[in-house]
Scaffold this motif. Sequence first.
Motif, PDB file in Angstrom:
ATOM      1  N   SER A  92     -10.493 -27.516 -91.153  1.00 29.86           N
ATOM      2  CA  SER A  92      -9.930 -27.669 -89.811  1.00 29.86           C
ATOM      3  C   SER A  92      -8.484 -27.196 -89.718  1.00 29.86           C
ATOM      4  O   SER A  92      -7.978 -26.995 -88.608  1.00 29.86           O
ATOM      5  CB  SER A  92     -10.014 -29.139 -89.376  1.00 29.86           C
ATOM      6  N   HIS A  93      -7.795 -27.035 -90.835  1.00 31.11           N
ATOM      7  CA  HIS A  93      -6.399 -26.618 -90.840  1.00 31.11           C
ATOM      8  C   HIS A  93      -6.212 -25.478 -91.838  1.00 31.11           C
ATOM      9  O   HIS A  93      -6.831 -25.470 -92.905  1.00 31.11           O
ATOM     10  CB  HIS A  93      -5.472 -27.780 -91.235  1.00 31.11           C
ATOM     11  N   ALA A  94      -5.375 -24.533 -91.481  1.00 26.60           N
ATOM     12  CA  ALA A  94      -5.041 -23.452 -92.412  1.00 26.60           C
ATOM     13  C   ALA A  94      -4.268 -24.031 -93.584  1.00 26.60           C
ATOM     14  O   ALA A  94      -3.298 -24.772 -93.413  1.00 26.60           O
ATOM     15  CB  ALA A  94      -4.210 -22.383 -91.707  1.00 26.60           C
ATOM     16  N   LEU A  95      -4.696 -23.695 -94.795  1.00 32.62           N
ATOM     17  CA  LEU A  95      -4.110 -24.289 -95.998  1.00 32.62           C
ATOM     18  C   LEU A  95      -3.130 -23.333 -96.658  1.00 32.62           C
ATOM     19  O   LEU A  95      -3.418 -22.130 -96.786  1.00 32.62           O
ATOM     20  CB  LEU A  95      -5.211 -24.653 -96.997  1.00 32.62           C
ATOM     21  N   PRO A  96      -1.998 -23.833 -97.124  1.00 36.58           N
ATOM     22  CA  PRO A  96      -1.078 -22.986 -97.896  1.00 36.58           C
ATOM     23  C   PRO A  96      -1.695 -22.672 -99.256  1.00 36.58           C
ATOM     24  O   PRO A  96      -2.386 -23.512 -99.848  1.00 36.58           O
ATOM     25  CB  PRO A  96       0.172 -23.869 -98.036  1.00 36.58           C
ATOM     26  N   ASP A  97      -1.458 -21.471 -99.739  1.00 35.31           N
ATOM     27  CA  ASP A  97      -1.965 -21.058-101.059  1.00 35.31           C
ATOM     28  C   ASP A  97      -3.477 -21.210-101.154  1.00 35.31           C
ATOM     29  O   ASP A  97      -4.031 -21.591-102.192  1.00 35.31           O
ATOM     30  CB  ASP A  97      -1.310 -21.871-102.176  1.00 35.31           C
ATOM     31  N   SER A  98      -4.173 -20.895-100.062  1.00 39.34           N
ATOM     32  CA  SER A  98      -5.630 -21.053-100.096  1.00 39.34           C
ATOM     33  C   SER A  98      -6.280 -20.110-101.094  1.00 39.34           C
ATOM     34  O   SER A  98      -7.346 -20.410-101.638  1.00 39.34           O
ATOM     35  CB  SER A  98      -6.214 -20.825 -98.700  1.00 39.34           C
ATOM     36  N   ALA A 124     -17.541 -31.722 -86.335  1.00 45.33           N
ATOM     37  CA  ALA A 124     -16.956 -32.469 -87.440  1.00 45.33           C
ATOM     38  C   ALA A 124     -15.672 -33.169 -87.012  1.00 45.33           C
ATOM     39  O   ALA A 124     -15.410 -34.309 -87.403  1.00 45.33           O
ATOM     40  CB  ALA A 124     -16.689 -31.530 -88.619  1.00 45.33           C
ATOM     41  N   GLU A 125     -14.862 -32.491 -86.195  1.00 43.17           N
ATOM     42  CA  GLU A 125     -13.603 -33.100 -85.731  1.00 43.17           C
ATOM     43  C   GLU A 125     -13.872 -34.308 -84.845  1.00 43.17           C
ATOM     44  O   GLU A 125     -13.167 -35.323 -84.940  1.00 43.17           O
ATOM     45  CB  GLU A 125     -12.776 -32.051 -84.985  1.00 43.17           C
ATOM     46  N   ARG A 126     -14.879 -34.198 -83.988  1.00 42.46           N
ATOM     47  CA  ARG A 126     -15.218 -35.345 -83.139  1.00 42.46           C
ATOM     48  C   ARG A 126     -15.668 -36.533 -83.986  1.00 42.46           C
ATOM     49  O   ARG A 126     -15.306 -37.680 -83.712  1.00 42.46           O
ATOM     50  CB  ARG A 126     -16.313 -34.961 -82.137  1.00 42.46           C
ATOM     51  N   ASN A 127     -16.472 -36.255 -84.995  1.00 42.87           N
ATOM     52  CA  ASN A 127     -16.928 -37.333 -85.878  1.00 42.87           C
ATOM     53  C   ASN A 127     -15.780 -37.944 -86.654  1.00 42.87           C
ATOM     54  O   ASN A 127     -15.734 -39.161 -86.863  1.00 42.87           O
ATOM     55  CB  ASN A 127     -18.001 -36.804 -86.838  1.00 42.87           C
ATOM     56  N   ALA A 128     -14.846 -37.107 -87.096  1.00 46.71           N
ATOM     57  CA  ALA A 128     -13.683 -37.625 -87.808  1.00 46.71           C
ATOM     58  C   ALA A 128     -12.835 -38.511 -86.907  1.00 46.71           C
ATOM     59  O   ALA A 128     -12.369 -39.585 -87.318  1.00 46.71           O
ATOM     60  CB  ALA A 128     -12.848 -36.463 -88.357  1.00 46.71           C
ATOM     61  N   GLU A 129     -12.645 -38.074 -85.661  1.00 46.50           N
ATOM     62  CA  GLU A 129     -11.857 -38.864 -84.715  1.00 46.50           C
ATOM     63  C   GLU A 129     -12.540 -40.192 -84.411  1.00 46.50           C
ATOM     64  O   GLU A 129     -11.890 -41.249 -84.348  1.00 46.50           O
ATOM     65  CB  GLU A 129     -11.650 -38.064 -83.429  1.00 46.50           C
ATOM     66  N   HIS A 130     -13.855 -40.143 -84.246  1.00 43.60           N
ATOM     67  CA  HIS A 130     -14.601 -41.366 -83.961  1.00 43.60           C
ATOM     68  C   HIS A 130     -14.535 -42.330 -85.149  1.00 43.60           C
ATOM     69  O   HIS A 130     -14.300 -43.536 -84.977  1.00 43.60           O
ATOM     70  CB  HIS A 130     -16.053 -41.026 -83.645  1.00 43.60           C
TER      71      HIS A 130
END
Length: 604
Positions: A314-320, A352-358
């Motif tokens: 869900s987020h861009a990762l540094p050093d991916s 997935a984001e909705r489930n995480a928020e819930h």
Amino acid sequence: MAFDADAVLKHLPTAPGVYRMMDASGAVIYVGKARQLKRRVSSYFRKGAHNAKTQALVSQVADLQVTVTHTEAEALILENNLIKEHRPRYNVLLRDDKSYPYIHLSTQQDFPRLSFHRGQRKTEGQTFGPFPSSGAVRETLNHLQKVFPVRQCRDSFYRHRSRPCLQHQISRCTAPCVGLVSQADYARDVRHVEMFLSGQSNEVVDELVGRMEQAAEDLQFEQAARLRDRISSLRRIQERQYVAGAKGDVDVIACRTRENLACVQVFVIRDGRNLGNQTYFPKAPPDTDTEELIYSFIARHYLGRETPAELLVSHALPDSEVLEEALSHDAGHRVRVSSRLRGERRRWMEMAERNAEHALSARMNSEAIMERRFEDLQQALGLDEIPERIECFDISHTQGEATVASCVVFGREGPIKDDYRRFNIEGVTGGDDYAAMHQALERRYRRVKEGEGTPPDLLLIDGGEGQLKQAENVLEDLQLDMILPVGIAKGPRRRAGEEVLLIAGQPEDIRLAPESPALHLLQQARDEAHRFAITGHRNRRGKSRTTSSLEEIGGLGPKRRQALMQQFGGLKGMKRAGVEDLERVPGISRALAERIHGYLNGGA
């Protein structure tokens, strides 16, 4: 002696590696990796804008050790191993570090068995998965048994049968234990299971359609009808598990944080099938960035375990690219980490984001004490996982009259009152609590076996060895061996805090301390089941069985009551309906619909 940072930093190499920070007692409090050790470690001891977490960490450092590696990816793998070994309090930690569960098919046997499997995969037969949780395995096994009647009973149960068990009676098994199916026909069902679990469900449907049409041409209409029902069930499973447009193996990882609490949601997609999702609450220091948390979660969660070809985050990762290199090296195949998503993949992430928020909201709204009780229960009973669902049964009657059994449900968020159930016991001798308990359990879990409702992880019985034995017998007959039955019996003086726990299959009972959070949870479930059973018993004894509660609603005559019953199938369906749904029934006005809704839901 105070830590001399300048002296240590002077001799640090510029190579990649891992650093370990220790406190005055020698305990490791933080493990990190770096592309250039000297530059990374020096940043901790510069005066400037550090957040509260870093300031607290640096203030406790009494020693520092480094390990030089060839590459940053190699450092990431070493960092992961050291964090698992030392569990430093300033690193992101995962409570659950067990392997994924699988479905195992014992293909080395003449009549193979489907079963739940966790641990080493170097066993005879085939394993399919991984699945995100034991609940996902259980659900899939239940769906498979409806379509492919391959046995799921234990070998010890299978070898000692002299007549077909209940699974054969409800068309969930072809009874190979007593020779009611040929090895060739059974092998065909096993082959279909292998095809389905390998992602070839469309090919299975095509083959079943061909057999159905041939049976119809041969005038074998009963066989054609059975195949038709199988095809219908299989297509329903496909609807539940198919992810449109999915190719290959993908995990979807979304993270949400709020008030120093983090939730990571992982959706597992394999061969175009959604195998379900799992929720994690990593323990992270305050002020940890979301990107850092996801990065650490992926490293802790996937290194040393099977990893799909792509991780959607869900987020861009540094050093991916470093993370990809480490994961690819560990998995033995190319692993990509993607955050710029479009189209179907963007919709997966939104889900997935909705489930995480819930899940995060539910976690924050629930009492912290309930979570602690479930964690303590896992430790007290030695369970592999924290139980997600507990069902507790109790019996109530007055000298054998109007016997009622209750089933109450507890989850990690507390009581789940919508899932409470009562059973009016019929056909047993008054006062025979063993027979009453057996009837209630069989009625409840036979429905579970037929796909109605969610099975629990732990079955709590209010009673001693006799009641617990009824639970063991019912679960064995239904082959629900993943449900753990536990009896809670009052002590000799029948005082709260002196309860004895009886565990199925264990020769010795367990006595928890009166202040144990786990005991408090079991007492709460037991007392709630007792209250719910007594209420049901009193209602049954005192109320006429022929009187409908709808008769108490003014303006609702016999014809309208009959129309409502036909439309919604009973009071349960009416209770779930909204005002607009009730209003659609002929003869029901808006005002009457509001009165009905209010009455059924406690508002009148």
